[in-house]
Structure formats: structure tokens, C-alpha cells
Design an enzyme around this catalytic site. Sequence first.
Site, short mmCIF file in Angstrom:
data_model
loop_
_atom_site.label_atom_id
_atom_site.label_comp_id
_atom_site.label_asym_id
_atom_site.label_seq_id
_atom_site.Cartn_x
_atom_site.Cartn_y
_atom_site.Cartn_z
N PRO A 118 0.90 -1.35 -0.06
CA PRO A 118 0.06 -0.22 -0.02
C PRO A 118 0.81 1.38 -0.08
CG PRO A 118 -0.85 -1.55 1.60
CD PRO A 118 0.32 -2.10 1.12
N CYS A 119 0.35 2.48 -0.78
CA CYS A 119 1.30 3.54 -1.35
C CYS A 119 0.76 4.81 -0.31
CB CYS A 119 1.23 3.73 -2.57
SG CYS A 119 -0.53 4.16 -3.24
N ASN A 120 -0.44 4.61 0.59
CA ASN A 120 -0.91 5.90 0.90
C ASN A 120 0.15 6.38 1.75
OD1 ASN A 120 -2.64 3.20 0.73
ND2 ASN A 120 -4.34 4.56 1.41
N ASP A 121 0.83 5.93 2.53
CA ASP A 121 1.63 6.93 3.42
C ASP A 121 3.12 7.07 2.78
OD1 ASP A 121 0.13 6.69 5.83
OD2 ASP A 121 0.70 4.83 6.04
N PHE A 122 3.24 6.82 1.49
CA PHE A 122 4.31 7.24 0.84
C PHE A 122 3.88 8.18 -0.33
CE2 PHE A 122 5.57 3.04 2.08
CZ PHE A 122 6.79 3.60 3.11
#
Length: 384
Positions: A118-122
Site C-alpha cells: 500500500p502506497c498511501n503513506d508514501f
Amino acid sequence: MSTTLAHAPELDLASPLPPVPAQRTAEDRSRTVFRLGELFSGPGGIGMGANLASIADPAYGIVHQWSNDFDADTCRTYARNVMGDVDSPDVICGDIRTLDFEHLAGRGDIDGLAFGFPCNDFSQIGERRGFDGTFGPLYTYGVKALRMFRPAFFLAENVGGLASNKEGDAFARILEDMRAVGYRLTPHLYKFERYGVPQARHRIIIIGIREDLDVRFEVPSPAPYEHADVSARTALADIPEWAAHQEPTRQSATVIERLNLIRPGQNVFTADLPERLQYRTRTQISQLYRRLHPDEPSYTVIGAGGGGTHVYHWEEPRALTNRERARLQTFPDDFTFEGGKGSVRKQIGMAVPVAGARVIFEAILRTFAGEPYETVRPSFPRVG
């Protein structure tokens, strides 16, 4: 940086790595059909790319062994289209943080692993919390699978912002952990519009080859695709009536009036709008009510967001349909998504473009087959 979240104790990434048996090395050197496992599978952008991958030697290919994702609609979409059975028992739906990896092992061994963690935090959009966020530490479960299954190769995917998050510390830490479980790494920022995808979607893809194998992955060159028509006009042309997900999005009179004053390629901030139609936000997101330019690739399709983020047609004053968004992500027209309209939009926006994934998987197959192909230098240093 929160090392507690990044390295949950139960993952045990620090204990000594057992050597790969010589027999396994010999088998993987001569293997032609690779069984793929996938974590954080999404609806099947990577999976379909693997399905479609083919090279000159017809003996080489990829078959799917198992996959895991958290969202029920997404799991059923993957099962229907990638596995060919909407109720496939090889698609394990559930939170990876509580997933029994022995259950995955029970579905069969793998020779390749893909995980678009998951890419949400990057992502460049949002708070960019990195390892301090809810999703940042989840890459470690991909590393856990690498340690447990020891596949011949892996493909890991994340947003381009990963390399700059926390001044690059997050990216360096992730590469360090992947290297620690016995893989030589080739990280590269793929600009998919240069590979025949009608969308400016930029993603970091890390290809790992197990260190006991005497093969070296090279980044495929975009040169074979330099004359590909990646315009939005061509991408959205001639959608058959039978294709699913063509329900229109309702537009208010105000939105229609606003869109009629925004020219192709402009957004709500760059267009010359009367004050009553202007948009007031703290941050000026370039995608807000941005209309496609018919002769250029689409901007990045996203899976979430309120009004103004749905991708807008260059001529008609409306948001794109989900089928049109799927076209920009290069999903085949017969690819059917499960769930309601909002769920389908999310799945499409979170996926890797099918055509882009196919290019990379074909390069992996050529690497193992010894077939030559045009290459370019990786955009990041190799590791290992």
C-alpha cells in the site's frame, strides 16, 4: 521514524537466513513456467500483466498460485478475472497482519512473488507519514514472504514518492530489508506513458533476483514504444456497448458550467473562471476538475477523492465512466469488476496498469530465458 511499526517483532527479519538448497538453485535455473504468488493483489493489474506476458520462447510463462488482499470486492474481481473463478479458493481475502502464512503455503509453492504494498503513506498527495503511518510498515509482510518461500524473483511496486519520503530514508530501509533476505535488487522509476500506457503514471518497481541464481535483470527500454499512440482520444475510442461499468456520473449544473469554461489540459486553478465558479482550497491539487487533453496521455487516475477528482472528458462536460478509467489503466474491455460504482472506481485507481506490468514481466521471463532485449540504466543504484 517508528522502527516499532516498521519491524513488527513477529516478522523475525533479523535471524540468520538459511542457504538455498543446491537442488532448488538448479531447478530455478532451468525453470520455464513460474508459479506466482501475490500479496496486496488489488483487482489484478499486476496479475493480468503476468497472465498476458509472453516471449519468443513459448515454453516460458507465468501461472498464478495464490493471492491475498484485504477488500472483499477486490478479491472477487481478482478471482473472476485473473483466476477465472470468482469463488477461487486460491484468493485468500483478509488482513495480511493476521494472515496465517502457512495457509498460503498450503495453496502451493511459488517461484515468483509480486507485492504492490500500500502506497498511501508514501504518496505525494496527503500527509506522507511513511513508516509512521498505518500502511508504511506493511511492506515487511512481503519481505516475510520472501524469507519463507524463497522465490526465484520478486516484483515490488510503490509510488514514485517512496524515494523522497523522509528524505529517502524509507526507500533505503526497504531496499536494505529486501537485500537482507537474499536478493539482488534493481529498482527503477517506470514512467508508464513511455511504455505504451495512455496515462502519466509513475511507479517505483523493484525487481529482485535470488542471489544464488546467475542471472541479472535489466530494466526494459521504452524505445520499442516510442511511436505508440498513448493519447487519451485513442485510449477512449470505440468502447463496445457490451462492456460493463459505463454508468455516467451525475454532474450538477454548477459543475457543468464550470467544466464548460475549463479548456482541455486545464484545471480549476489554471482556467479563467468567474469568481463564483472558482474553487477555494488550502492546497491547489492539479487534478481538481482537470480535463484531459485529447492528444496527450491522461494524468494519473486515482482511486479516492471527492468532487473534482474523477478525471474529466476534454470535450463533454462530465467525469469519465469507470470503463473509461479502466481503459486508461489498460484493463481489457471484458475485465469485469465486482462491487458498486464507488468500489470499482477505487479498485481501478489503485491498480498497476496491465500493459505496464506485462512489459516488466516479459523482461523477467527474457532474463531467465536468456533472450536479449533493449535495456536502459536503472534510475536508482542496484543493490547487491
